[in-house]
Scaffold this motif. Structure first.
Motif, mmCIF file in Angstrom:
data_model
loop_
_atom_site.group_PDB
_atom_site.id
_atom_site.type_symbol
_atom_site.label_atom_id
_atom_site.label_comp_id
_atom_site.label_asym_id
_atom_site.label_seq_id
_atom_site.Cartn_x
_atom_site.Cartn_y
_atom_site.Cartn_z
ATOM 1 N N VAL A 218 17.814 50.108 2.119
ATOM 2 C CA VAL A 218 17.608 51.505 2.520
ATOM 3 C C VAL A 218 16.177 51.939 2.238
ATOM 4 C CG1 VAL A 218 18.299 53.883 2.044
ATOM 5 C CG2 VAL A 218 20.033 52.106 2.241
ATOM 6 N N PHE A 219 15.659 51.542 1.080
ATOM 7 C CA PHE A 219 14.282 51.900 0.744
ATOM 8 C C PHE A 219 13.294 51.271 1.732
ATOM 9 C CE2 PHE A 219 10.305 50.965 -1.502
ATOM 10 C CZ PHE A 219 9.940 52.247 -1.857
ATOM 11 N N GLY A 220 13.543 50.025 2.142
ATOM 12 C CA GLY A 220 12.670 49.374 3.116
ATOM 13 C C GLY A 220 12.711 50.063 4.470
ATOM 14 N N ALA A 221 13.895 50.487 4.886
ATOM 15 C CA ALA A 221 14.010 51.180 6.166
ATOM 16 C C ALA A 221 13.282 52.510 6.149
ATOM 17 C CB ALA A 221 15.490 51.382 6.513
ATOM 18 N N VAL A 222 13.433 53.248 5.058
ATOM 19 C CA VAL A 222 12.730 54.538 4.939
ATOM 20 C C VAL A 222 11.227 54.339 4.940
ATOM 21 C CG1 VAL A 222 12.347 56.509 3.415
ATOM 22 C CG2 VAL A 222 14.663 55.645 3.769
ATOM 23 N N LEU A 223 10.762 53.292 4.261
ATOM 24 C CA LEU A 223 9.334 53.021 4.212
ATOM 25 C C LEU A 223 8.788 52.669 5.591
ATOM 26 C CD1 LEU A 223 6.803 52.663 2.464
ATOM 27 C CD2 LEU A 223 7.483 50.294 2.079
ATOM 28 N N LEU A 224 9.521 51.844 6.363
ATOM 29 C CA LEU A 224 9.079 51.501 7.724
ATOM 30 C C LEU A 224 9.060 52.728 8.625
ATOM 31 C CD1 LEU A 224 10.930 48.093 8.253
ATOM 32 C CD2 LEU A 224 8.498 48.462 7.864
ATOM 33 N N SER A 225 10.032 53.609 8.463
ATOM 34 C CA SER A 225 10.063 54.825 9.270
ATOM 35 C C SER A 225 8.857 55.716 8.958
ATOM 36 C CB SER A 225 11.368 55.590 9.018
ATOM 37 O OG SER A 225 12.482 54.788 9.349
ATOM 38 N N ALA A 226 8.527 55.809 7.678
ATOM 39 C CA ALA A 226 7.377 56.631 7.296
ATOM 40 C C ALA A 226 6.085 56.066 7.857
ATOM 41 C CB ALA A 226 7.309 56.726 5.771
ATOM 42 N N VAL A 227 5.946 54.745 7.853
ATOM 43 C CA VAL A 227 4.741 54.123 8.408
ATOM 44 C C VAL A 227 4.649 54.357 9.912
ATOM 45 C CG1 VAL A 227 3.594 51.924 8.803
ATOM 46 C CG2 VAL A 227 4.602 52.402 6.574
ATOM 47 N N ALA A 228 5.774 54.208 10.617
ATOM 48 C CA ALA A 228 5.776 54.428 12.065
ATOM 49 C C ALA A 228 5.447 55.871 12.408
ATOM 50 C CB ALA A 228 7.142 54.036 12.643
ATOM 51 N N LEU A 229 5.986 56.818 11.633
ATOM 52 C CA LEU A 229 5.705 58.230 11.874
ATOM 53 C C LEU A 229 4.229 58.540 11.648
ATOM 54 C CD1 LEU A 229 6.790 61.050 12.498
ATOM 55 C CD2 LEU A 229 7.302 61.323 10.064
ATOM 56 N N ALA A 230 3.647 57.924 10.609
ATOM 57 C CA ALA A 230 2.227 58.145 10.345
ATOM 58 C C ALA A 230 1.364 57.610 11.477
ATOM 59 C CB ALA A 230 1.849 57.480 9.011
#
Length: 237
Positions: A218-230
Motif C-alpha cells: 500500500v505504501f508503494g502504491a501511494v508513493l507511485l501515485s504521488a510521483v505520477a501526480l507531481a
C-alpha cells in the motif's frame, strides 16, 4: 613494566582531564554553584598531580640512551598522547578562568533603595555581622582566592609544557601510530554491518508477516501515485 605503569597513569590522567572538561562547560550555567567551583578546584589539582608524575616517568624513560627499538617508539607514542592531554588541560583551565571571571558567584551588593534606618553604630554592626553575612563573605573570599590560584596553576602548566619540549625532543609528526587513521571507526562500522547482516538473515529465514507485506504494498502504491501526480502538475504548469 615501566610502559604499562605509564599507560595506567596516562589513562587516569585522561579520565580526570575529561571530567574537568565536563565540569568547566557548566560554569556560568544554571548548575553553577560554589560546590561546582570546589569540585573544579579538586579535579584540576588531581590532574596536575597526575601530570607531574607522568611527566617525570616519561622524561626519565625517553632520556635513557639504552632505550631502543619498539620500546622507545612505544614511549614516544605515550609522550605524544601525554602532550596532547596536557594541552587540553591548559586550554580548559584558561576557559575556566575566563568563565569564572565573567560569572562570579557573588556579585558586590549595592543598595538601590535607602530605607532611612538609623541608630547606634554598634547595633547596626551587630545586625550586619550575622551568620548569613559571614557565610557570604567567606564564599566571596573563596571565589576570589580560587581565581588567583587558578592563574598561578595555569602558569605552572605552561611552564611544564615548555620544560617538556626542552628536555625531550620528540616531534609529534615523527611518531607513527599503531593503527591507520579512522581504524576505530572502520572497526565500529564493520561490527554494525555484521550485526545488521545477521539480523537480515534471521528475518529472511523467519516466517513471512502478511500484514507487513500488505502495508509495504500500500505504501508503494501511494508513493507511485504521488510521483505520477507531481509529474502531471509539472507538465501542466
Amino acid at each position: 613494566m615501566a610502559s604499562e605503569e605509564c599507560k595506567a597513569m596516562l589513562d587516569a590522567l585522561n579520565k580526570v582531564t575529561a571530567c574537568y572538561h565536563h565540569l568547566v562547560l557548566t560554569v556560568g550555567g544554571s548548575a553553577d554553584s560554589q560546590n561546582l567551583r570546589e569540585e573544579l578546584q579538586k579535579t584540576r589539582q588531581k590532574a596536575q598531580e597526575l601530570a607531574v608524575a607522568t611527566c617525570a616517568r616519561l622524561t626519565a624513560a625517553l632520556r635513557d640512551r639504552n632505550l631502543q627499538g619498539e620500546e622507545r617508539r612505544e614511549f614516544e607514542r605515550l609522550w605524544v598522547t601525554f602532550s596532547g592531554c596536557l594541552d587540553l588541560l591548559e586550554a580548559d583551565m584558561r576557559r575556566a578562568l575566563a568563565l569564572g571571571s565573567a560569572f562570579p558567584l557573588h556579585r558586590p551588593r549595592r543598595p538601590l533603595v535607602r530605607t532611612g534606618v538609623a541608630g547606634d553604630a554598634s547595633r547596626v554592626a551587630a545586625r550586619a555581622l550575622s551568620a548569613r553575612s559571614l557565610r557570604h563573605e567567606a564564599e566571596s573570599d573563596f571565589d576570589a582566592l580560587d581565581l588567583g590560584q587558578l592563574e598561578r596553576e595555569i602558569l605552572q602548566v605552561s611552564e611544564m609544557i615548555h620544560n617538556m619540549e626542552m628536555k625531550v625532543n620528540v616531534p609529534r609528526w615523527t611518531v607513527q601510530a599503531r593503527q591507520g587513521p579512522g581504524a576505530e571507526l572502520q572497526s565500529v562500522g564493520a561490527a554494525a554491518i555484521s550485526s545488521v547482516g545477521c539480523g537480515s538473515v534471521q528475518e529472511r529465514t523467519g516466517p513471512c508477516d502478511l500484514s507487513k507485506a500488505k502495508a509495504a504494498a500500500v505504501f508503494g502504491a501511494v508513493l507511485l501515485s504521488a510521483v505520477a501526480l507531481a509529474v502531471c502538475v509539472a507538465k501542466l504548469s
